[in-house]
Scaffold this active site. Structure first.
Site, short mmCIF file in Angstrom:
data_model
loop_
_atom_site.label_atom_id
_atom_site.label_comp_id
_atom_site.label_asym_id
_atom_site.label_seq_id
_atom_site.Cartn_x
_atom_site.Cartn_y
_atom_site.Cartn_z
N LYS A 101 35.54 25.26 37.31
CA LYS A 101 35.33 26.42 36.18
C LYS A 101 37.12 26.50 35.82
CE LYS A 101 36.88 30.88 37.39
NZ LYS A 101 38.53 30.95 37.32
N SER A 142 31.28 29.16 43.07
CA SER A 142 29.99 28.16 42.13
C SER A 142 29.21 27.33 43.32
CB SER A 142 31.14 26.97 41.79
OG SER A 142 30.19 25.63 41.29
N ASP A 149 32.87 35.98 39.58
CA ASP A 149 32.78 35.68 39.03
C ASP A 149 31.53 34.30 39.42
OD1 ASP A 149 35.06 34.79 37.87
OD2 ASP A 149 35.69 32.96 39.26
O1 C5P Z 1 34.91 39.61 42.62
P1 C5P Z 1 35.96 38.93 43.56
O2 C5P Z 1 35.68 39.62 45.15
O3 C5P Z 1 35.51 37.68 42.80
O4 C5P Z 1 37.27 39.54 43.50
C1 C5P Z 1 38.96 39.04 44.53
C2 C5P Z 1 39.42 40.22 44.23
O5 C5P Z 1 39.90 40.29 43.13
C3 C5P Z 1 38.40 41.79 44.49
O6 C5P Z 1 38.79 42.16 45.73
C4 C5P Z 1 39.76 42.64 43.34
O7 C5P Z 1 40.51 42.72 44.00
C5 C5P Z 1 40.05 41.73 42.36
N1 C5P Z 1 39.25 41.58 41.06
C6 C5P Z 1 39.87 42.36 40.47
N2 C5P Z 1 38.68 42.57 38.81
C7 C5P Z 1 37.96 41.70 38.61
C8 C5P Z 1 37.63 40.72 39.78
C9 C5P Z 1 38.31 40.47 40.76
O8 C5P Z 1 40.49 43.56 40.25
N3 C5P Z 1 37.28 42.10 37.48
#
Ligand code: C5P
Length: 329
Positions: free
Chosen positions: A45, A138, A170
């Site tokens: 994406k 993805s 995501d």
């Molecule tokens: O959700 P995901 O594991 O992909 O996120 C990775 C890191 O990115 C999280 O640990 C966080 O530190 C940050 N993040 C965030 N706010 C979001 C998505 C991600 O702070 N909406």
């Protein structure tokens, strides 16, 4: 391709899961594998907009982001195995381990429905890693959807959303893909009408030769770079009405700080503009930059110029995978 044993990582169910699993076996749903092998594509994406609204009490950030699937994809092959394990073989050895989201996704599905069927996941990576293109997310969504379809599992939309959200912010977007406004942590996905402006028909994706940790980029974002959701809403409105969004609304809250912190990204943006790209934006938390073009010939000319300068550049386009692209043999 010949897979070597050292590329294969066996992810054994630990003792706790085995006893949980045994306890539930009387109700266990056995996966019905109509065939032995299932192929699925996992598309990347780009973020047309990415407004970071503020930091939340749980450490995450509230977002408003318009995301679009592009036709750069990883290929995943799932093979039913005789054991009750999830095994992974990946073309990138550094991704061949139990932390990989595809392994976690397969475990989640099997645990939720108490399925014993084992599976070998072969993952052919094309999407650059830790690049702002959502490759890992993805892949995870593709595994959930492929297992659901291949094994004909009874999973409601909220089951799918729960599992996707627990894997990453995501991942929910990739359950449907296409063009969508994503809010909250990223898990509140609103599909937009599949309109894509002519001026953005071709997309160059330039991946600078660095990897960026998403968590670090969020951590280093100063509050002064927070925005409201004006840009994302304006772009969603325009696209839903079949209109080309204003370029100034293609805003990414991270771009200023990422360009400041990583000179390779700033240099790459300058080189793209100098080679003739009319507009360049950071995708996600980077480091990948995207540049839209209306004419294929212009996109190709800029791609060749950048490649001759040593850059990794993909020529891509927006796509709308209406149905998950699964092939069962
Ligand atoms: O959700 P995901 O594991 O992909 O996120 C990775 C890191 O990115 C999280 O640990 C966080 O530190 C940050 N993040 C965030 N706010 C979001 C998505 C991600 O702070 N909406």
């Amino acid at each position: 391709m010949h897979w070597t044993n050292d590329l294969i990582f066996l992810c054994m169910l630990d003792k706790y899961l085995i006893s949980m699993h045994n306890a539930r076996m009387s109700h266990a749903q056995r996966a019905r594998t109509s065939s032995d092998v299932c192929f699925v594509r996992a598309y990347a994406k780009i973020n047309l907009t990415l407004d970071v609204l503020g930091r939340r009490a749980d450490g995450y950030h509230d977002l408003a982001t318009v995301m679009q699937t592009v036709d750069l994809y990883d290929t995943i092959c799932l093979t039913a195995t005789e054991d009750s394990q999830v095994q992974l073989a990946c073309t990138k050895p550094e991704l061949s381990n139990g932390d990989n989201l595809v392994v976690q996704a397969a475990h989640l599905v099997r645990q939720r429905l108490a399925i014993r069927q084992g599976v070998l996941i072969e993952l052919h990576k094309h999407i650059p890693m830790a690049a702002g293109l959502g490759g890992g997310s993805s892949d995870a969504a593709a595994v959930i959807l492929a297992l659901q379809q291949w094994w004909r599992l009874h999973l409601s939309h909220s089951d799918l959303l729960d599992m996707a959200t627990s894997l990453g912010s995501d991942v929910p977007f990739f359950l449907t893909g296409g063009l969508a406004l994503c809010e909250g942590r990223g898990e509140r996905v609103t599909a937009l009408a599949p309109y894509w402006p002519r001026s953005m028909r071709w997309l160059l994706l330039l991946k600078p030769a660095i990897s960026i940790s998403t968590a670090a980029v969020f951590r280093n974002l100063p509050a002064s770079d927070y925005s409201d959701d004006t840009h994302s809403r304006a772009v969603s409105r325009a696209l839903n009405a079949g209109q080309t969004p204003q370029l100034e609304d293609l805003h990414n809250s991270f771009e200023r700080s990422v360009l400041g912190r990583y000179p390779e990204v700033a240099r790459a943006k300058g080189d793209l503009l100098q080679a003739g790209a009319p507009f360049v934006r950071l995708s996600g938390t980077g480091p990948t930059l995207f540049a839209p073009f209306s004419e294929l010939a212009n996109a190709q000319r800029v791609q060749e110029q950048l490649q001759s300068q040593g850059y990794e550049v993909y020529l891509s386009r927006a796509i709308h995978p209406n149905v998950v692209d699964v092939n069962v043999y």
